[in-house]
Design a protein around this motif. Sequence first.
Motif, PDB file in Angstrom:
ATOM      1  N   TYR A  84       0.792  -1.180   0.047  1.00  0.00           N
ATOM      2  CA  TYR A  84      -0.144   0.019   0.010  1.00  0.00           C
ATOM      3  C   TYR A  84       0.845   1.193   0.011  1.00  0.00           C
ATOM      4  O   TYR A  84       2.194   1.207   0.650  1.00  0.00           O
TER       5      TYR A  84
ATOM      6  N   ARG B 196      -5.742  -7.035   1.091  1.00  0.00           N
ATOM      7  CA  ARG B 196      -6.679  -5.775   0.987  1.00  0.00           C
ATOM      8  C   ARG B 196      -6.510  -5.334   2.372  1.00  0.00           C
ATOM      9  O   ARG B 196      -6.202  -5.819   3.239  1.00  0.00           O
TER      10      ARG B 196
ATOM     11  N   THR C 232      -3.190   5.195  -4.752  1.00  0.00           N
ATOM     12  CA  THR C 232      -3.362   3.859  -4.836  1.00  0.00           C
ATOM     13  C   THR C 232      -3.404   3.036  -6.308  1.00  0.00           C
ATOM     14  O   THR C 232      -3.072   2.020  -6.446  1.00  0.00           O
TER      15      THR C 232
ATOM     16  N   PRO D 281      -9.192   2.773  -5.188  1.00  0.00           N
ATOM     17  CA  PRO D 281      -9.770   2.337  -3.845  1.00  0.00           C
ATOM     18  C   PRO D 281     -11.465   2.352  -4.024  1.00  0.00           C
ATOM     19  O   PRO D 281     -12.286   2.956  -4.813  1.00  0.00           O
TER      20      PRO D 281
ATOM     21  N   LEU E  91      -8.751  -0.753   0.017  1.00  0.00           N
ATOM     22  CA  LEU E  91      -7.538  -0.414  -0.670  1.00  0.00           C
ATOM     23  C   LEU E  91      -7.127  -1.935  -1.060  1.00  0.00           C
ATOM     24  O   LEU E  91      -6.759  -2.768  -0.213  1.00  0.00           O
TER      25      LEU E  91
END
Length: 462
Positions: free
Chosen positions: A285, A318, A383, A391, A405
């Motif tokens: 991330y 995620r 992202t 996202p 995310l």
Amino acid sequence: MPIDPIPLWRQINLGADSGLELKEARFRHHRVSWPGEDDLANALAAFANAEGGRLVLGVADDRRPQSLDASQLDALADFVKEICSDKIQPALDFRLHRVPVPEADKQGVLVVDVPPGVTVHRSPGGYFRRRGDSRRQMGAEEIRRLTQARGQSDAAATDTQVVDATSARSLQPGLWRRYASSRSNDPEDVLLRKLKFLKEDPRGIPRATAGGVLLGTDDPTQWLANAYVQAVCYTGTRADAARQLDAQDISGPLDQQIAGAMRFVLRNRRVAARKDPARVDLPQYSERAVFEAIVNAVVHRDYAISGSRIRLFMFDDRLELYSPGALCNSMTTDDLRTSQFTRNELLASRLGQCPVGDIPGAGEREYFIERRGEGVAVIEDETFALAGRRPDFEVLGERELRLMLSYLYADNVAIDDGKQQPVHFRLNEPLRLTDSLGVDVTLWFREMVGASCVFDYRGGSG
């Protein structure tokens, strides 16, 4: 204050108007069967969105009282309380009165007094407002004007509401003085009032505000039980206590909650790598996206919702962040990037004075909030640049906003002795490798994507 029955019955005999609505009550097996939940919620919210009003339950169509007994009035009172809490957003303020009917002191009707709202209320049918002796649905422009008018009132903000059982002594000078001018010679109570950290309650007693508690105490949960971040990291793709890798309840003043949540994500975030031709680290991330998401959740959550906290969950595929409170007024998730509405203006203003320090993800910003309205754009763009997908924002049950995310899908490149190596593997089984320093760089292959493979890096510090 009790209602005088004589003027009330005179008014009922004249019929409904802008400030009065009459409804019959029906019961089935000791439960309220009429009015329906949605119909009653719409009626009450319409009063709050206008100038307030009074709804009388227990009056027939011919304006005669039904003469309800105590158990029926109890059922109606519970019905109204549930609707005002669960069916209207934000929850509705109201008062209940049991008024005896003429010549029958042990029987009566239930009167619901609704004051004008300090914000705009949404009920199951949408946004209603009382007009004459009926209600009508408001259009987008009317909602916007009413929101602006009521948003100018300090009473509309949850972060400036007083917190019971607090006082000026509840606030710690070492924390709240960060937000006061160093040049001021005002007494402490004057400074706290200027900061909106201290305010009189309805009885005139000085109390700490919710914003003061959240920014000026080392443990806000003493007074606001759910004012913390619950963070959990799981192995796998679903919440399962047996597969929990790390968990932490992150409390403290809000700036420390943001820092603690970022540290939690970074210590549990995995980082893949590839040779291109030098080694390139590929984190799951974006630090900037996660930082903006956590700041938004902490600043914009609805602290008036009890029993709900910010939740941060990390999975193999995620990251999910849940923030209590639906979107303000008529906003939708499609409006988040281009529209700006601050639920907690006091928190946003004060965190705009709080230096961010060296928290990862803050970039070059000096303070936690910079009021440019770029937070959601940063979350989306960072992202997408890293993971190749946007996202996902979703409002759940009109009470919670979820941000998801997705995990980065990396190329299939293994590192062994500083060289790219061809690899042979089976899906969902580990390929165990070490680099030239003996550091574990085991890869877990998940699936094929074209000519590439999806993998997790679960090694050490290499």
